[in-house]
Design a protein around this motif. Sequence first.
Motif, PDB file in Angstrom:
ATOM      1  N   THR A   3      26.145  42.962  15.443  1.00 54.25           N
ATOM      2  CA  THR A   3      27.335  42.960  16.281  1.00 54.25           C
ATOM      3  C   THR A   3      26.991  43.500  17.659  1.00 54.25           C
ATOM      4  O   THR A   3      26.309  44.519  17.776  1.00 54.25           O
ATOM      5  N   THR A   4      27.444  42.814  18.685  1.00 44.09           N
ATOM      6  CA  THR A   4      27.256  43.285  20.053  1.00 44.09           C
ATOM      7  C   THR A   4      28.565  43.129  20.808  1.00 44.09           C
ATOM      8  O   THR A   4      29.403  42.315  20.442  1.00 44.09           O
ATOM      9  N   ALA A   5      28.731  43.913  21.839  1.00 40.99           N
ATOM     10  CA  ALA A   5      29.889  43.801  22.721  1.00 40.99           C
ATOM     11  C   ALA A   5      29.375  43.641  24.145  1.00 40.99           C
ATOM     12  O   ALA A   5      28.431  44.332  24.551  1.00 40.99           O
ATOM     13  N   VAL A   6      29.970  42.731  24.892  1.00 36.88           N
ATOM     14  CA  VAL A   6      29.550  42.494  26.267  1.00 36.88           C
ATOM     15  C   VAL A   6      30.760  42.669  27.181  1.00 36.88           C
ATOM     16  O   VAL A   6      31.701  41.876  27.116  1.00 36.88           O
ATOM     17  N   PRO A   7      30.754  43.696  28.028  1.00 36.92           N
ATOM     18  CA  PRO A   7      31.884  43.879  28.930  1.00 36.92           C
ATOM     19  C   PRO A   7      31.877  42.833  30.047  1.00 36.92           C
ATOM     20  O   PRO A   7      30.818  42.388  30.484  1.00 36.92           O
ATOM     21  N   THR A   8      33.070  42.466  30.498  1.00 38.80           N
ATOM     22  CA  THR A   8      33.227  41.587  31.649  1.00 38.80           C
ATOM     23  C   THR A   8      33.813  42.414  32.775  1.00 38.80           C
ATOM     24  O   THR A   8      34.843  43.069  32.604  1.00 38.80           O
ATOM     25  N   LEU A   9      33.160  42.386  33.924  1.00 38.15           N
ATOM     26  CA  LEU A   9      33.628  43.123  35.091  1.00 38.15           C
ATOM     27  C   LEU A   9      34.072  42.141  36.167  1.00 38.15           C
ATOM     28  O   LEU A   9      33.381  41.157  36.440  1.00 38.15           O
ATOM     29  N   ASP A  13      32.291  39.288  44.973  1.00 34.91           N
ATOM     30  CA  ASP A  13      31.142  38.577  45.541  1.00 34.91           C
ATOM     31  C   ASP A  13      29.967  38.751  44.584  1.00 34.91           C
ATOM     32  O   ASP A  13      29.323  39.796  44.551  1.00 34.91           O
ATOM     33  N   VAL A  14      29.690  37.718  43.808  1.00 37.25           N
ATOM     34  CA  VAL A  14      28.667  37.838  42.763  1.00 37.25           C
ATOM     35  C   VAL A  14      27.282  38.134  43.348  1.00 37.25           C
ATOM     36  O   VAL A  14      26.514  38.880  42.753  1.00 37.25           O
ATOM     37  N   GLU A  15      26.965  37.602  44.510  1.00 38.42           N
ATOM     38  CA  GLU A  15      25.643  37.871  45.107  1.00 38.42           C
ATOM     39  C   GLU A  15      25.503  39.354  45.458  1.00 38.42           C
ATOM     40  O   GLU A  15      24.468  39.966  45.193  1.00 38.42           O
ATOM     41  N   ARG A  16      26.534  39.933  46.036  1.00 39.23           N
ATOM     42  CA  ARG A  16      26.510  41.358  46.371  1.00 39.23           C
ATOM     43  C   ARG A  16      26.407  42.188  45.095  1.00 39.23           C
ATOM     44  O   ARG A  16      25.657  43.165  45.017  1.00 39.23           O
ATOM     45  N   SER A  17      27.132  41.781  44.061  1.00 36.42           N
ATOM     46  CA  SER A  17      27.088  42.504  42.786  1.00 36.42           C
ATOM     47  C   SER A  17      25.721  42.396  42.120  1.00 36.42           C
ATOM     48  O   SER A  17      25.223  43.374  41.558  1.00 36.42           O
ATOM     49  N   LEU A  18      25.111  41.223  42.168  1.00 35.59           N
ATOM     50  CA  LEU A  18      23.768  41.061  41.589  1.00 35.59           C
ATOM     51  C   LEU A  18      22.767  42.001  42.254  1.00 35.59           C
ATOM     52  O   LEU A  18      21.947  42.625  41.572  1.00 35.59           O
ATOM     53  N   ALA A  19      22.850  42.126  43.561  1.00 36.71           N
ATOM     54  CA  ALA A  19      21.940  43.030  44.279  1.00 36.71           C
ATOM     55  C   ALA A  19      22.196  44.474  43.856  1.00 36.71           C
ATOM     56  O   ALA A  19      21.253  45.254  43.656  1.00 36.71           O
ATOM     57  N   PRO A  39      35.162  29.892  41.040  1.00 38.42           N
ATOM     58  CA  PRO A  39      34.482  31.191  41.047  1.00 38.42           C
ATOM     59  C   PRO A  39      33.297  31.209  40.069  1.00 38.42           C
ATOM     60  O   PRO A  39      33.274  30.478  39.087  1.00 38.42           O
ATOM     61  N   TRP A  40      32.337  32.077  40.356  1.00 37.13           N
ATOM     62  CA  TRP A  40      31.164  32.239  39.493  1.00 37.13           C
ATOM     63  C   TRP A  40      31.482  33.129  38.294  1.00 37.13           C
ATOM     64  O   TRP A  40      32.250  34.079  38.385  1.00 37.13           O
ATOM     65  N   PHE A  41      30.792  32.838  37.188  1.00 40.51           N
ATOM     66  CA  PHE A  41      30.752  33.676  35.998  1.00 40.51           C
ATOM     67  C   PHE A  41      29.269  33.836  35.689  1.00 40.51           C
ATOM     68  O   PHE A  41      28.576  32.851  35.423  1.00 40.51           O
ATOM     69  N   VAL A  42      28.764  35.078  35.771  1.00 41.62           N
ATOM     70  CA  VAL A  42      27.325  35.324  35.695  1.00 41.62           C
ATOM     71  C   VAL A  42      27.039  36.357  34.615  1.00 41.62           C
ATOM     72  O   VAL A  42      27.729  37.373  34.512  1.00 41.62           O
ATOM     73  N   LEU A  53      29.645  39.292  34.883  1.00 37.98           N
ATOM     74  CA  LEU A  53      30.276  39.489  36.181  1.00 37.98           C
ATOM     75  C   LEU A  53      31.102  38.250  36.472  1.00 37.98           C
ATOM     76  O   LEU A  53      30.569  37.143  36.482  1.00 37.98           O
ATOM     77  N   SER A  54      32.394  38.437  36.707  1.00 39.17           N
ATOM     78  CA  SER A  54      33.280  37.292  36.901  1.00 39.17           C
ATOM     79  C   SER A  54      34.027  37.386  38.220  1.00 39.17           C
ATOM     80  O   SER A  54      34.655  38.405  38.519  1.00 39.17           O
ATOM     81  N   GLU A  55      33.973  36.303  38.987  1.00 37.77           N
ATOM     82  CA  GLU A  55      34.767  36.205  40.202  1.00 37.77           C
ATOM     83  C   GLU A  55      36.177  35.675  39.906  1.00 37.77           C
ATOM     84  O   GLU A  55      37.004  35.611  40.799  1.00 37.77           O
ATOM     85  N   HIS A  56      36.450  35.294  38.661  1.00 40.20           N
ATOM     86  CA  HIS A  56      37.770  34.793  38.272  1.00 40.20           C
ATOM     87  C   HIS A  56      38.782  35.937  38.297  1.00 40.20           C
ATOM     88  O   HIS A  56      38.619  36.934  37.590  1.00 40.20           O
ATOM     89  N   ALA A  57      39.845  35.791  39.079  1.00 45.14           N
ATOM     90  CA  ALA A  57      40.831  36.860  39.259  1.00 45.14           C
ATOM     91  C   ALA A  57      41.486  37.289  37.946  1.00 45.14           C
ATOM     92  O   ALA A  57      41.850  38.448  37.783  1.00 45.14           O
ATOM     93  N   GLY A  58      41.635  36.392  36.982  1.00 45.87           N
ATOM     94  CA  GLY A  58      42.289  36.733  35.725  1.00 45.87           C
ATOM     95  C   GLY A  58      41.382  37.374  34.692  1.00 45.87           C
ATOM     96  O   GLY A  58      41.846  37.861  33.669  1.00 45.87           O
ATOM     97  N   ASP A  59      40.090  37.405  34.923  1.00 46.71           N
ATOM     98  CA  ASP A  59      39.135  38.004  33.982  1.00 46.71           C
ATOM     99  C   ASP A  59      38.931  39.480  34.304  1.00 46.71           C
ATOM    100  O   ASP A  59      38.177  39.829  35.182  1.00 46.71           O
TER     101      ASP A  59
END
Length: 109
Positions: A3-9, A13-19, A39-42, A53-59
């Motif tokens: 079992t694993t859990a993966v948080p969505t944040l 700006d996904v590029e800024r977040s990746l850095a 929007p990106w979902f990464v 990492l989600s740029e989707h406003a509802g996520d």
Amino acid sequence: MPTTAVPTLRVRDVERSLAWWARLGFTEVFRHRFEGTQPWFVGIGREDARVYLSEHAGDAPGPALLHLWVDDVDRVAAELGVPVEQMPWGRECEVADPDANRVRVATAP
């Protein structure tokens, strides 16, 4: 499969977040967008840890709080220039990503 859990944040700006997440040792695992202007979902990862990492406003409108357990919090804190605190459950430091999501990095005693 374990079992694993993966948080969505939520990120703006996904590029800024990746850095920013690269400073914590995370690298991009996958990138998805439904259409060219959507929007990106990464997915990012570090060893066995995964974060979406989600740029989707509802996520996950956030900001969120995520705990990241590592072998050496003192090394991570020194790289980030933040103090380490002794807590009953271990040593930890806290940083915030560009979207105010807080990350507590800790090492168990």
